[in-house]
Design an enzyme around this catalytic site. Structure first.
Site, PDB file in Angstrom:
ATOM      1  N   TYR A 155      52.901  35.544  43.752  1.00 25.36           N
ATOM      2  CA  TYR A 155      51.637  35.715  43.007  1.00 25.36           C
ATOM      3  C   TYR A 155      51.911  36.199  41.585  1.00 25.36           C
ATOM      4  O   TYR A 155      51.320  35.697  40.619  1.00 25.36           O
ATOM      5  CB  TYR A 155      50.751  36.700  43.764  1.00 25.36           C
ATOM      6  N   LYS A 159      50.993  34.233  38.119  1.00 28.00           N
ATOM      7  CA  LYS A 159      50.118  34.842  37.122  1.00 28.00           C
ATOM      8  C   LYS A 159      50.838  35.069  35.796  1.00 28.00           C
ATOM      9  O   LYS A 159      50.230  34.966  34.718  1.00 28.00           O
ATOM     10  CB  LYS A 159      49.544  36.152  37.662  1.00 28.00           C
TER      11      LYS A 159
END
Length: 246
Positions: A155, A159
């Site tokens: 993640y 991002k």
């Protein structure tokens, strides 16, 4: 922040931050497309809530990690309203775990939805925005893309990739009247954080200078500004909305 006559596509808008942004942009006068992956009922509820406040909205299902589905999504919008002025790349998922335990499929899925989806949707709207010589793209990144977080290497990588993507695309399209910015939320009260225990929430609040977790509206009000005419000279920026956490 008058958005009358503007058409806005928000991915992953059936709940959480995406829903908050969809409702806020509708309040400012934009026609809103609520994109969703699978939860048709939640998407229609968002549309109904927008209509209750006098806004105009439709829900369209599409997997934003699939190029053909993204192209079809954008074409439906152009067929209906003949323009796309605003794109909010909000759709995202997590598949958390320590790196030694993360499966390759968990890595690929997170990168596909969070990062590849941002690429595909942005690419799909650029031509109509260039013809209009007006466009606003907002990418929802995260503070973990700035600071990292144990158990979220996939993640965090996705991002962080969005941050680099935002800065680069902003330079490519600034001369065409298109701005590209990113919002990096901190801990926001959404379905993603709903599973956290009361103790974990209290511990988090002690780490946040503002003393509370955020609400989707805290992100939505910034999004409404960034897509408005007032923000025409603001591009390539990564703005953390995290109560001072970072």
């Amino acid at each position: 922040m008058d958005l009358k006559g503007k058409v806005a596509l928000i991915t992953g808008a059936s709940r959480g931050i995406g829903k908050g942004i969809a409702k806020m942009l509708a309040e400012e006068g934009a026609k809103v497309v609520v994109n969703y992956a699978s939860n048709h009922q939640a998407a229609e509820e968002t549309v109904a809530e927008i209509k209750e406040i006098g806004g105009e909205a439709i829900a369209i299902q599409a997997d934003i990690s699939q190029e053909q589905q993204v192209k079809s999504l954008v074409q439906v919008i152009l067929d209906k309203w003949e323009r796309i002025d605003i794109l909010v790349n909000n759709a995202g998922i997590t598949r958390d775990g320590l790196l030694l335990r993360i499966k390759e499929t968990d890595w690929d899925t997170v990168l596909d939805i969070n990062l590849k989806g941002t690429f595909l949707c942005s690419k799909a709207v650029l031509k109509p925005m260039m013809r209009q010589r007006f466009g606003r793209i907002i990418n929802i990144t995260s503070v973990v893309g700035i600071a990292g977080n144990a158990g979220q290497t996939n993640y965090s990588a996705a991002k962080a990739g969005i941050i680099g993507f935002t800065k680069s695309l902003a330079k490519e399209v600034a001369s065409r009247g298109i701005t590209v910015n990113a919002i990096a939320p901190g801990y926001i009260a959404t379905d993603m954080t709903a599973g956290l225990s009361e103790k974990v929430i209290k511990d988090l609040e002690q780490q946040i200078p503002a003393g509370r977790v955020g609400e989707p509206e805290d992100i939505a009000v910034l999004a409404a500004f960034l897509v408005s005419p007032a923000a025409s000279y603001l591009t390539g920026q990564i703005i953390a909305v995290d109560g001072g956490l970072t």
